[in-house]
Scaffold this active site. Structure first.
Site, PDB file in Angstrom:
ATOM      1  N   ARG A  89       8.377  -7.763  36.840  1.00 48.33           N
ATOM      2  CA  ARG A  89       7.791  -7.039  35.726  1.00 48.33           C
ATOM      3  C   ARG A  89       6.502  -6.336  36.183  1.00 48.33           C
ATOM      4  O   ARG A  89       5.740  -6.878  36.985  1.00 48.33           O
ATOM      5  CB  ARG A  89       7.446  -7.994  34.574  1.00 48.33           C
ATOM      6  CG  ARG A  89       8.653  -8.510  33.803  1.00 48.33           C
ATOM      7  CD  ARG A  89       9.345  -7.415  32.991  1.00 48.33           C
ATOM      8  NE  ARG A  89      10.476  -7.891  32.212  1.00 48.33           N
ATOM      9  CZ  ARG A  89      11.754  -7.810  32.602  1.00 48.33           C
ATOM     10  NH1 ARG A  89      12.074  -7.258  33.760  1.00 48.33           N
ATOM     11  NH2 ARG A  89      12.713  -8.256  31.817  1.00 48.33           N
ATOM     12  N   HIS A  94      13.180   1.001  37.563  1.00 50.94           N
ATOM     13  CA  HIS A  94      13.638  -0.254  36.946  1.00 50.94           C
ATOM     14  C   HIS A  94      15.169  -0.362  37.009  1.00 50.94           C
ATOM     15  O   HIS A  94      15.847  -0.484  35.979  1.00 50.94           O
ATOM     16  CB  HIS A  94      13.152  -0.371  35.498  1.00 50.94           C
ATOM     17  CG  HIS A  94      13.192  -1.797  34.995  1.00 50.94           C
ATOM     18  ND1 HIS A  94      12.286  -2.304  34.103  1.00 50.94           N
ATOM     19  CD2 HIS A  94      14.043  -2.826  35.270  1.00 50.94           C
ATOM     20  CE1 HIS A  94      12.567  -3.570  33.851  1.00 50.94           C
ATOM     21  NE2 HIS A  94      13.636  -3.912  34.548  1.00 50.94           N
TER      22      HIS A  94
END
Ligand code: NAP
Ligand code: GLV
Length: 313
Positions: A228, A276
């Site tokens: 993250r 991502h």
């Protein structure tokens, strides 16, 4: 009873999920928006969610399962209205596991064999052969030894890398140097050529890579963040790259996503940016995981991949 399908996904993604679930549950009633009618709300048995808007799961008195189709549930848990008594399961998808291993192998191989630097050399028309090291001479530290970190650590060890892995609970795994605790972490950071982050985002791991933590890394080492964005102090990372404390960063995740077009990471010669995509949920295999958990719920068997609300993962 009915199943609620909610998320921040495109209509096409949502329809794909609906199609896959309906194929196996043809008699089931699916809702695609939070019910407004109390009678309809009382019918919802389980919610299958992809980070829905906060507040979406309020007022469902018979909800018995929240099934995330994301592996990381940090965003879901930020919703203060998430019903605390309802079990929450996260996604553990075979296709996602495989993709994460591929991304981590690519990153470590690229760093070990200087492929990022060689791509830059090609753009500059430069013929220059780099030093060639054996995999066993490359120390890789994997942070997080869970579903993803564990698989990544074992795959790297199978390629001959010297792999250490750090987790909360002390454990032992053949071929890995398993570590726990702050002192062991600091010693491993000081030795590692490549550090791969696969920790969940929790209050304990927010801004894990602070300026102080980056300073504990071996000089010139590389950081590979596949977990993250909020694990990393991005300004401190840029500073560490500028000072030579870090040699390279491979970043799949960012504080702000999509990454701002003006962000310094985009053009930085020592940063590799991914959008991502290190490991995406594959609805084809993930739907089977959801269906298995629904069956477990209905047959009164233990749910798979349940999240501890207390630990936050
Ligand atoms: P997981 O199975 O829950 O494993 C988490 C691991 O981290 C466990 O080994 C746990 O230790 C360790 N851990 C947690 N908090 C810690 C702490 N404070 N200090 C030390 N170790 C700690 O999670 P996973 O399935 O491997 O996924 C990890 C993360 O990857 C997800 O949360 C998500 O954010 C991210 N992810 C990213 C992508 C992407 O495409 N970029 C895709 C999927 C997931 P214990 O085993 O001792 O509890
Ligand atoms: C992706 O980042 C996930 O958590 O599934």
């Amino acid at each position: 009873m009915s199943l609620l399908l909610l998320g921040r996904w495109s209509d096409a993604e949502r329809d794909r999920w609906l199609q896959l679930l309906q194929a196996e549950l043809p008699a089931e009633r699916f809702l695609l928006a939070p019910p407004t009618d109390p009678a309809e709300a009382a019918e919802v048995e389980a919610a299958i969610v992809a980070n829905p808007e906060p507040g979406s799961l309020i007022g469902l008195p018979n909800l018995r399962l929240i099934q995330s189709v994301w592996a990381g549930v940090d965003r879901l848990l930020q919703d203060p209205t998430l019903p605390p008594e309802v079990p929450l399961s996260r996604m553990v998808d075979p296709a996602m596991n495989e993709a994460m291993v591929h991304t981590a192998l690519w990153a470590v191989l690229s760093l070990h064999r200087h492929f990022f630097a060689l791509a830059r050399q090609q753009r500059e028309g430069l013929w220059q052969q780099p030093e060639q090291r054996r995999a066993a001479e490359v120390n890789v530290l994997v942070l997080g030894l869970g579903e993803l970190g564990g698989r990544v650590a074992r795959a790297l060890a199978a390629q001959g890398y010297a792999v250490s892995a750090w987790s909360t609970r002390p454990t032992e795994q053949a071929g890995l140097r398993c570590l726990a605790g702050e002192a062991a972490l600091q010693a491993a950071l000081a030795e590692a050529d490549v550090v791969i982050n696969l920790l969940p985002l929790t209050p304990a791991t927010q801004q894990f890579f602070s300026a102080a933590r980056l300073a504990q890394m071996r000089r010139g080492a590389a950081l590979v963040n596949l977990a993250r964005g909020a694990h990393v102090d991005e300004a401190a990372l840029l500073q560490a790259l500028a000072s030579g404390q870090l040699g390279h960063a491979v970043l799949d995740v960012f504080a702000q996503e999509p990454l701002d077009p003006g962000h310094a990471f985009w053009q930085h010669p020592q940063v590799t940016v991914l959008p991502h995509c290190a490991a995406q949920t594959d609805a084809r295999s993930a739907a089977a995981v959801v269906l298995a958990n629904l069956r477990a719920l209905r047959e009164g068997r233990p749910l798979a991949h349940q999240v501890s609300r207390q630990r936050g993962y």
